[in-house]
Motif scaffolding. Structure first.
Motif, short mmCIF file in Angstrom:
data_model
loop_
_atom_site.label_atom_id
_atom_site.label_comp_id
_atom_site.label_asym_id
_atom_site.label_seq_id
_atom_site.Cartn_x
_atom_site.Cartn_y
_atom_site.Cartn_z
N ALA A 125 0.86 -1.19 0.00
CA ALA A 125 0.00 0.00 0.00
C ALA A 125 0.89 1.23 0.00
CB ALA A 125 -0.91 0.02 1.22
N PHE A 126 0.44 2.27 -0.69
CA PHE A 126 1.28 3.44 -0.94
C PHE A 126 0.72 4.68 -0.25
CE2 PHE A 126 4.67 4.30 -4.17
CZ PHE A 126 4.92 5.60 -3.83
N VAL A 127 1.58 5.42 0.43
CA VAL A 127 1.21 6.75 0.93
C VAL A 127 1.95 7.76 0.07
CG1 VAL A 127 1.23 8.31 2.89
CG2 VAL A 127 0.97 5.85 3.26
N PHE A 128 1.21 8.61 -0.64
CA PHE A 128 1.82 9.46 -1.66
C PHE A 128 2.33 10.77 -1.08
CE2 PHE A 128 -0.70 6.49 -3.96
CZ PHE A 128 0.02 6.26 -5.13
N ALA B 229 -4.04 3.91 3.31
CA ALA B 229 -3.04 2.85 3.19
C ALA B 229 -3.20 1.81 4.29
CB ALA B 229 -1.64 3.45 3.23
N SER C 246 -2.34 1.87 -7.89
CA SER C 246 -1.63 1.24 -6.77
C SER C 246 -2.62 0.58 -5.81
CB SER C 246 -0.76 2.26 -6.04
OG SER C 246 -1.53 2.96 -5.08
N TYR C 247 -3.87 1.05 -5.80
CA TYR C 247 -4.88 0.37 -4.97
C TYR C 247 -5.72 -0.60 -5.80
CZ TYR C 247 -3.53 3.11 -0.98
OH TYR C 247 -2.80 3.64 0.05
#
Ligand SMILES: Nc1ncnc2c1ncn2[C@@H]1O[C@H](COP(=O)(O)OP(=O)(O)OP(=O)(O)O)[C@@H](O)[C@H]1O
Ligand SMILES: [Mg+2]
Lengths: 267, 253
Positions: A92-95, A161, B153-154
């Motif tokens: 999971a990505f935190v932008f 995320a 990405s999700y």
């Protein structure tokens, strides 16, 4: 000083913490621009690894390659032993720029990942509401992003995320938009998160103090084309409680030492 | 805020009508009736049913043309915005269409499709569609990359990205295009009735001018403007209920 530190990019890690993510000989060119060159790095499971380096050295690029959003020009990424070919439920990505949907309320933004996974509406809103409270945004479920401050937007990205419950969290300067007090609070929360959730964190930051404070392992990247110049594993003070870390002599030593090796590139 | 903007709208309408009334009384030209004369002509035509009969005629090409332009225009616009090949293929056509002098094309349309509904619908479409297509495609192309990346990405599928990110992100500009397209469609519908065969509202305008009944002529023109304004407001209302958070613009940085 009981910290271990080597100049080699790949370091044998103790068996209990085999790698959750490994990047092997990653190179990335944007046309003429060579962003990453032959970068190899191991990310131990259940730990927090920071990527520290000057602006524009390719930290975001590396994170997006691990996320499967960008294809490396050469080299490969493995997550839990499987080669990455695209985005997956294990990451999971935190932008860095939050990437919130401006037309969606906080709760819909946070539930976006669950929505894409086909979780039914009632259940995903329950879970989203839980994480909204967890990041301290209770009461803002129905607000829109433009009604929030930068720090609050960042927390929405963080809750999104967390809500998908991935094994690996990729965080691109998640605390850059908040004031110093909030930042310290977030850093403590992050330490708790690393302790309590058995997740692997990959954390990009500009701040040396922040990296030393929160990391199990710090990878220092050189300016373009980027490689790993040093890996530092601050181990001595990790068990201490939050307040005492910043006074720990080892903490202060490592901060100085990193500054000493980075300043050559700033000057 | 709402009541204040409504107040301003009423005020500007009053100023406009006042200026019209004064200009009619001076008079600017013998062929320029006062506001009140025009209004009484309008109510007379509403009373005896002439206006309704005329609109039943005029609305046909207008509604059909605007509906075709909206659906086809947004559809083609999405496609053009999403695919480079389609961009190459279609964009030049619509840019030319937008620049083309319509009055010169009308005889050709009549030659090909006669003086019936088809030609009039085509005139409406030629007026309305280009701006809808061009706005839609440029909005789609300008969707912030970070939002698309976030969605992928999700684990969003390509269709999810289009439906849940690209279309909502593009909607303000798509709606702006729709508004411009609909206004142009109104112009097209009247133009078609003036240039092809005088029917409907176009007939009222042509006929009342020929018998120098200027109040009726201006009443007809006024009614079509009023209808256009009402329709545009309706469109705005639809937009703001569909995409609430967009109203106050984008969150930058
Ligand atoms: N899409 C792109 N096209 C061309 N060049 C790019 C692109 N994205 C990044 N770059 C280049 O690659 C290099 C690395 O960019 P990246 O965003 O990874 O840096 P960063 O370490 O995250 O910087 P910062 O700390 O300022 O966020 C930069 O020099 C940038 O100019
Ligand atoms: Mg970056």
């Amino acid at each position: 000083m009981d910290m271990s530190q080597t100049d080699a990019p790949i370091e044998p890690v103790d068996a209990a913490h085999e790698s959750a993510v490994s990047t092997r000989n990653i190179s990335k060119n944007y046309g003429e621009v060579e962003a990453l060159r032959d970068l190899s790095l191991e990310f131990p499971r259940g730990q927090l690894t920071s990527l520290l380096g000057p602006s524009g050295c390719g930290k975001t690029t590396l994170l997006k390659i691990i996320a499967g959003l960008l294809e490396p020009t050469s080299g490969e990424v493995e997550v839990n032993g499987k080669t990455v070919t695209g985005p997956g439920p294990d990451r999971a990505f935190v932008f860095q720029d939050f990437a919130l949907l401006p037309w969606a309320s906080v709760i819909r933004n946070v539930a976006f990942g669950l929505e894409m996974r086909g979780v039914p509406k009632a259940e995903r809103e329950d879970r989203a509401a839980h994480y909204i409270k967890e990041v301290g945004l209770g009461g803002f479920e129905n607000a829109y992003p433009h009604e929030l401050s930068g720090g609050m937007r960042q927390r929405v990205g963080l809750a999104r995320a967390l809500s998908v419950d991935s094994q690996v969290l990729l965080m691109d300067e998640p605390f850059s938009a908040v004031d110093e007090q909030t930042r310290r609070k977030f850093q403590e929360d992050l330490l708790n998160l690393v302790r309590n959730e058995n997740k692997t964190f990959i954390f990009v930051t500009h701040s040396i103090e922040e990296a030393v404070y929160v990391s199990d392992q710090i990878a220092i990247l050189l300016p373009r084309p980027s490689r790993v110049s040093e890996i530092i594993r601050p181990t001595g003070f990790r068990h201490k409680d939050a307040d005492n870390i910043r006074r720990d002599p080892e903490y202060l030593d490592i901060v100085d030492q990193i500054w000493a090796s980075l300043r050559t590139y700033v000057e | 805020m709402v009541s204040r903007s409504l107040l301003l709208k009423i005020l500007s309408a009053l100023i406009l009508f006042g200026a019209w009334e004064i200009a009619g009384r001076i008079p600017v030209s013998l062929a320029f009736p006062t506001f009140l004369e025009s209004m009484s002509a309008l109510f007379r035509m509403m009373g005896d049913g002439t206006l309704w009969v005329a609109y039943a005629e005029t609305l046909q090409p207008l509604v059909v043309g605007v509906a075709i332009s909206a659906f086809l225009g947004i559809g083609i616009g999405l496609w053009v915005g999403l695919s480079k090949t389609f961009d190459w293929l279609f964009s030049p056509i619509f840019i030319v269409m937008q620049a083309a002098p319509l009055a010169a094309l009308i005889p050709l349309l009549v030659l090909a499709y006669g003086i019936g509904l088809t030609s009039k619908v085509l005139v409406v479409c030629i007026m309305a569609m280009p701006v809808i297509v061009l706005n839609t495609s440029s909005a789609v192309r300008n969707t912030p990359n970070s939002m698309k990346e976030m969605a992928r990405s999700y684990l969003a599928s390509d269709l999810d990205v289009i439906l849940k990110v690209i279309i909502p992100a593009a909607s303000p500009v798509i709606f702006a295009g729709l508004r411009l397209g609909v206004s142009a469609g109104f112009i097209g519908a009247i133009l078609a009735e003036l240039k092809i065969t005088p029917t409907g509202v176009g007939d009222i305008i042509t006929f009342s001018r020929s018998i120098a009944d200027y109040p009726s002529m201006y009443a007809a023109i006024f009614s079509i403007i009023l209808l256009a304004v009402l329709f545009l407001n309706l469109l705005e209302a639809i937009e703001s209920t569909l995409f609430k958070g967009n109203q106050r613009g984008y969150v930058s940085d």
